[in-house]
Design a protein around this motif. Structure first.
Motif, PDB file in Angstrom:
ATOM      1  N   GLU A  34      66.661  16.914  31.157  1.00  0.00           N
ATOM      2  CA  GLU A  34      67.383  17.722  30.182  1.00  0.00           C
ATOM      3  C   GLU A  34      68.897  17.474  30.214  1.00  0.00           C
ATOM      4  O   GLU A  34      69.607  17.871  29.301  1.00  0.00           O
ATOM      5  CB  GLU A  34      67.107  19.211  30.416  1.00  0.00           C
ATOM      6  CG  GLU A  34      65.697  19.639  30.068  1.00  0.00           C
ATOM      7  CD  GLU A  34      65.435  19.617  28.568  1.00  0.00           C
ATOM      8  OE1 GLU A  34      66.399  19.660  27.779  1.00  0.00           O
ATOM      9  OE2 GLU A  34      64.248  19.530  28.180  1.00  0.00           O
ATOM     10  N   SER A  35      69.400  16.868  31.272  1.00  0.00           N
ATOM     11  CA  SER A  35      70.845  16.664  31.393  1.00  0.00           C
ATOM     12  C   SER A  35      71.238  15.241  31.783  1.00  0.00           C
ATOM     13  O   SER A  35      72.402  14.960  32.017  1.00  0.00           O
ATOM     14  CB  SER A  35      71.431  17.632  32.431  1.00  0.00           C
ATOM     15  OG  SER A  35      70.777  17.495  33.680  1.00  0.00           O
ATOM     16  N   LEU A  36      70.257  14.333  31.843  1.00  0.00           N
ATOM     17  CA  LEU A  36      70.528  12.970  32.289  1.00  0.00           C
ATOM     18  C   LEU A  36      71.594  12.286  31.440  1.00  0.00           C
ATOM     19  O   LEU A  36      72.480  11.597  31.957  1.00  0.00           O
ATOM     20  CB  LEU A  36      69.245  12.142  32.272  1.00  0.00           C
ATOM     21  CG  LEU A  36      69.358  10.690  32.744  1.00  0.00           C
ATOM     22  CD1 LEU A  36      69.819  10.641  34.202  1.00  0.00           C
ATOM     23  CD2 LEU A  36      68.029   9.962  32.571  1.00  0.00           C
ATOM     24  N   HIS A  37      71.541  12.505  30.129  1.00  0.00           N
ATOM     25  CA  HIS A  37      72.496  11.835  29.235  1.00  0.00           C
ATOM     26  C   HIS A  37      73.918  12.310  29.472  1.00  0.00           C
ATOM     27  O   HIS A  37      74.879  11.597  29.188  1.00  0.00           O
ATOM     28  CB  HIS A  37      72.096  12.059  27.776  1.00  0.00           C
ATOM     29  CG  HIS A  37      72.085  13.494  27.358  1.00  0.00           C
ATOM     30  ND1 HIS A  37      71.147  14.391  27.832  1.00  0.00           N
ATOM     31  CD2 HIS A  37      72.902  14.193  26.530  1.00  0.00           C
ATOM     32  CE1 HIS A  37      71.380  15.587  27.301  1.00  0.00           C
ATOM     33  NE2 HIS A  37      72.435  15.495  26.515  1.00  0.00           N
ATOM     34  N   GLN A  38      74.089  13.544  29.989  1.00  0.00           N
ATOM     35  CA  GLN A  38      75.415  14.044  30.305  1.00  0.00           C
ATOM     36  C   GLN A  38      75.864  13.612  31.695  1.00  0.00           C
ATOM     37  O   GLN A  38      77.043  13.324  31.912  1.00  0.00           O
ATOM     38  CB  GLN A  38      75.427  15.575  30.229  1.00  0.00           C
ATOM     39  CG  GLN A  38      75.181  16.114  28.831  1.00  0.00           C
ATOM     40  CD  GLN A  38      75.129  17.629  28.816  1.00  0.00           C
ATOM     41  OE1 GLN A  38      74.994  18.264  29.858  1.00  0.00           O
ATOM     42  NE2 GLN A  38      75.232  18.212  27.623  1.00  0.00           N
ATOM     43  N   LEU A  39      74.935  13.562  32.628  1.00  0.00           N
ATOM     44  CA  LEU A  39      75.275  13.180  33.998  1.00  0.00           C
ATOM     45  C   LEU A  39      75.552  11.686  34.133  1.00  0.00           C
ATOM     46  O   LEU A  39      76.381  11.264  34.934  1.00  0.00           O
ATOM     47  CB  LEU A  39      74.147  13.587  34.952  1.00  0.00           C
ATOM     48  CG  LEU A  39      73.872  15.093  35.075  1.00  0.00           C
ATOM     49  CD1 LEU A  39      72.641  15.331  35.943  1.00  0.00           C
ATOM     50  CD2 LEU A  39      75.081  15.804  35.659  1.00  0.00           C
TER      51      LEU A  39
END
Length: 353
Positions: A34-39
């Motif tokens: 859910e947050s890989l693209h931000q991390l």
């Protein structure tokens, strides 16, 4: 069926994922997908913005602060240059602090030390001093002065004019590591134990004392005079054409190891000839600029900043920047480049597309 088994039983239907997230959230867990693209973004996406501080607008407030609080009461009378997108953080970039410090005639900023490393770049005035670990140096406009980590330092102004300098510190970096310590000295001024020019005589001429061994990563020189820097820039200008992206640009060095004078902050000085327009450039180190001479403009992404002598501005990480000089101009800058280089993270793009 046990109560625990019932709790772990997944929900079916459209709410299955949300239910799953709530249940693992109770264990202080979260799904990476859910947050890989931000991390792990494909390119840097800084959450701070280009900013400009006109000295004409800032100086009256600096002088007013001198009537509101003494240097001793304030410990350091400084107006922070805070990034507009990071209000309340006291940061100019996520890794760098910047502020303008005022010392009035006859004042002393009391001696203390801290684990945060500091640089001073003299913006206005001359004749004030800074003392570092028992040695004083007289400061002049354009000088670059360092305060290494955990060294006693105090400042005083024996001149007849106000003295203003840019403070640059690695406060956000040290805070990230939770490695901040500070201590006040027992008096306003530390004892002077070395003659003026002691460090310069031993370390500033391409030579080192034969038995001297570095005890830390910081430069043994703590004042890099502008007169020498300006002379070096002039020689570069005479000897060949400017670099397409930087004009004539030099980096300050630690003579003991060839690295940056301060382990966490790189410092630079560049000369832009009159009429020079740079090619687009970007790099991963967010950079704070102080205008030493001249006037011109910088376009940072979609933002164009008009600058002149004593102004300050910041270029965020991976923002495309071009500079244009109306007259011959000199820019001082500092960034977190040494840390990024040590970690094999630093990257530049000399096309900036």
């Amino acid at each position: 069926m046990s109560a625990q088994t019932a709790t772990l039983k997944p929900t079916t239907g459209n709410n299955a994922r949300r239910d799953f997230y709530e249940r693992i959230g109770a264990l202080s867990m979260a799904p990476l997908w859910e947050s890989l693209h931000q991390l792990v973004p494909p390119t840097p996406a800084p959450k701070y913005v280009p900013a400009h501080w006109s000295y004409d607008a800032v100086r009256p407030f600096l002088m007013e602060s001198g009537s509101l609080i003494t240097a001793k009461e304030a410990v350091r009378r400084v107006l922070i240059l805070e990034n507009p997108a990071m209000r309340g953080s006291a940061c100019c970039t996520p890794t760098l602090y910047a502020g303008l410090q005022l010392i009035l005639p006859g004042e002393i900023a009391p001696s203390h030390r801290h684990t945060q490393s500091a640089l001073r770049f003299i913006v206005e005035g001359e004749g004030a001093y800074t003392a570092v670990d028992g040695e004083r140096t007289i400061m002049h406009e354009g000088d670059f002065v360092i305060t290494p980590t955990w060294t006693w330092h105090d400042h005083g102004n024996d001149s007849s004019q106000p003295m203003v300098w840019l403070d640059g510190l690695d406060i956000p970096l040290v805070a990230m590591f939770n490695a901040g310590f500070a201590e006040n000295y027992g008096a306003d001024e530390q004892p002077v134990t070395q003659p003026e020019g002691y460090s310069d005589a031993r370390f500033a001429h391409g030579l080192l004392p034969v038995d001297w061994k570095a005890s830390r990563q910081t430069s043994p020189i703590f004042n890099y005079p502008y007169a020498r820097t300006r002379e070096a820039l002039e020689r570069l200008d005479k000897d060949g054409p400017p670099d397409a992206c930087h004009g004539h640009k030099l980096r300050y060095v630690n003579p003991a190891n060839g690295g940056a004078p301060i382990a966490t902050m790189g410092t630079f000085m560049q000369l832009l000839p009159k009429g020079f327009a740079s090619a687009p450039y970007r790099s991963t180190d967010g950079t704070v600029f102080s205008v030493v001479e001249g006037a011109g403009e910088s376009t940072i992404g979609d933002t164009t900043i008009r600058w002149k002598k004593r102004d300050h501005f910041v270029v965020p990480s991976w923002a495309r920047v071009t500079h244009r000089a109306d007259s011959e101009a000199v820019l001082f800058s500092f960034s977190d480049r040494p840390v990024q280089e040590r970690l094999d993270l630093w990257r530049e793009d000399r096309g900036g597309k």
